[in-house]
Design an enzyme around this catalytic site. Structure first.
Site, short mmCIF file in Angstrom:
data_model
loop_
_atom_site.label_atom_id
_atom_site.label_comp_id
_atom_site.label_asym_id
_atom_site.label_seq_id
_atom_site.Cartn_x
_atom_site.Cartn_y
_atom_site.Cartn_z
CB ILE A 144 -0.91 0.14 1.05
CG1 ILE A 144 -0.20 0.07 2.58
CG2 ILE A 144 -2.00 -1.12 0.99
CD1 ILE A 144 -0.96 0.18 3.67
CG ASP A 145 -0.32 4.52 -2.45
OD1 ASP A 145 0.38 3.52 -3.33
OD2 ASP A 145 -1.25 5.29 -2.91
NE ARG A 146 7.64 7.94 3.35
CZ ARG A 146 8.53 8.63 2.96
NH1 ARG A 146 9.23 8.88 2.03
NH2 ARG A 146 9.20 9.31 4.35
CB THR A 148 -2.47 4.49 1.98
OG1 THR A 148 -2.65 5.14 0.95
CG2 THR A 148 -3.54 3.86 2.47
NE ARG A 243 -2.49 9.34 -3.47
CZ ARG A 243 -1.26 9.49 -3.32
NH1 ARG A 243 -0.59 8.20 -2.86
NH2 ARG A 243 -0.64 10.44 -3.33
#
Length: 316
Positions: A144-146, A148, A243
């Site tokens: 998962i994104d940094r 998030t 996003r």
């Protein structure tokens, strides 16, 4: 930078190691050597399985014995394991929300990358390995994104990794995120189908007819005067998918530094928000050992809850 010359090693392959290609096994076992060296020692016949030469694509079987020749490893300062005394590393121990012999599930904080690289000395997986030095195997199941926060699955056995990743590939895993978006989300907007194309230079993702098919399903959780809390469920797993899809329909996520709206950031910033309001809150999947469905919930951090409370007061 210094060098270490290893000795000949013999590894007995157990059930958990079985099923993987020998080149992938060596790349994981010899993390500090370049990929080219792995294929060179295979090509030259220096790696033996049951005393025989094998090709890179050979799949290891339980009971195999692998001979790994001496190799020269480079010790790099940036590859030193992060200290468990660092606050960011130590706090991850308290963020483990589920653990058994096969996997652990982390409620990852916003701002922590899932792995090191691109100028980062360490991420969540390196920190977990430092906290669990006795663990023979710890690998990310997904990413998962940094920025998030929320649920991150980590496998503790190779068999669990294969089982869980197969579920992600087959899209049987159900993931649900909470996102605070700008404006009033229309109840009729339940699905966004928009192909996404990633710019490999700057990693910015845009809706583009030449991109990969991407689908996200949305559900309104709570409406406020100038914002909406939505539940987002990505059916595909593209980079920055939620996003970009929220931005595409005119409702960017609060504090999104790539796809957001500064006016919305200023508005929510007055309520104490200073991070991306995207949280991986819920996941449903089949346990790799019991074959039973599991459901895991990860609570939002207090800062996100306070922001919602502030919005409720403004809307009342």
């Amino acid at each position: 930078m210094s060098e270490i010359r290893t000795k000949v090693q013999f590894v007995d392959i157990d059930d958990d190691m079985a099923g993987q290609r020998v080149d992938n096994f060596l790349r994981n076992f010899l993390k500090s050597i370049p990929k080219s060296m792995v294929y060179r020692i295979l090509r030259k016949g220096e790696v033996r399985v049951n005393k025989k030469r094998v090709k890179a694509e050979y799949k290891l079987q339980a009971g195999d014995m692998v001979r790994i020749p001496p190799v020269t490893l480079e010790e790099k300062a940036e590859e030193v394991a992060p200290s468990t005394k660092l606050n960011k590393v130590a706090e991850l121990e308290n963020m483990v929300i589920y653990e058994d012999d096969h996997m652990l599930i982390l409620n990852k904080p916003s701002g922590t990358a899932v792995h090191g690289g691109s100028g980062l000395k360490f991420g969540a997986i390196e920190a977990l390995r430092a906290l669990r030095p006795q663990a023979r195997f710890l690998e990310l199941v997904h990413r998962i994104d940094r920025d998030t926060s929320g649920i991150l699955l980590v496998a503790k056995k190779r068999s669990a990794l294969r089982h869980l990743q197969a579920q992600f590939r087959e899209k049987t895993v159900k993931k649900f995120y909470f996102a605070l978006v700008m404006g009033q989300w229309k109840s009729s907007c339940k699905v966004v189908n928009a192909p996404l194309l990633k710019n490999e230079v700057n990693s910015i993702v845009r809706v583009n007819p030449n991109g990969k098919l991407s689908e996200t399903r949305f559900k309104i959780i709570e409406k406020f005067a100038d914002a909406t809390l939505v539940q987002a469920s990505p059916i595909t797993g593209r980079t920055h998918q939620i996003r970009v899809h929220t931005q595409y329909v005119g409702h960017p996520i609060a504090w999104d530094d790539r796809y957001g709206d500064r006016r919305f950031d200023a508005y929510t910033g007055k309520l104490g928000l200073d991070r991306l309001f995207l949280h991986a809150a819920n996941i449903k999947f089949i346990h790799p050992a019991t074959e039973e469905w599991m459901e895991i919930n990860a609570p939002m951090e207090a800062k996100l809850e306070r922001t919602l409370e502030g919005l409720r007061k403004q809307s009342s």
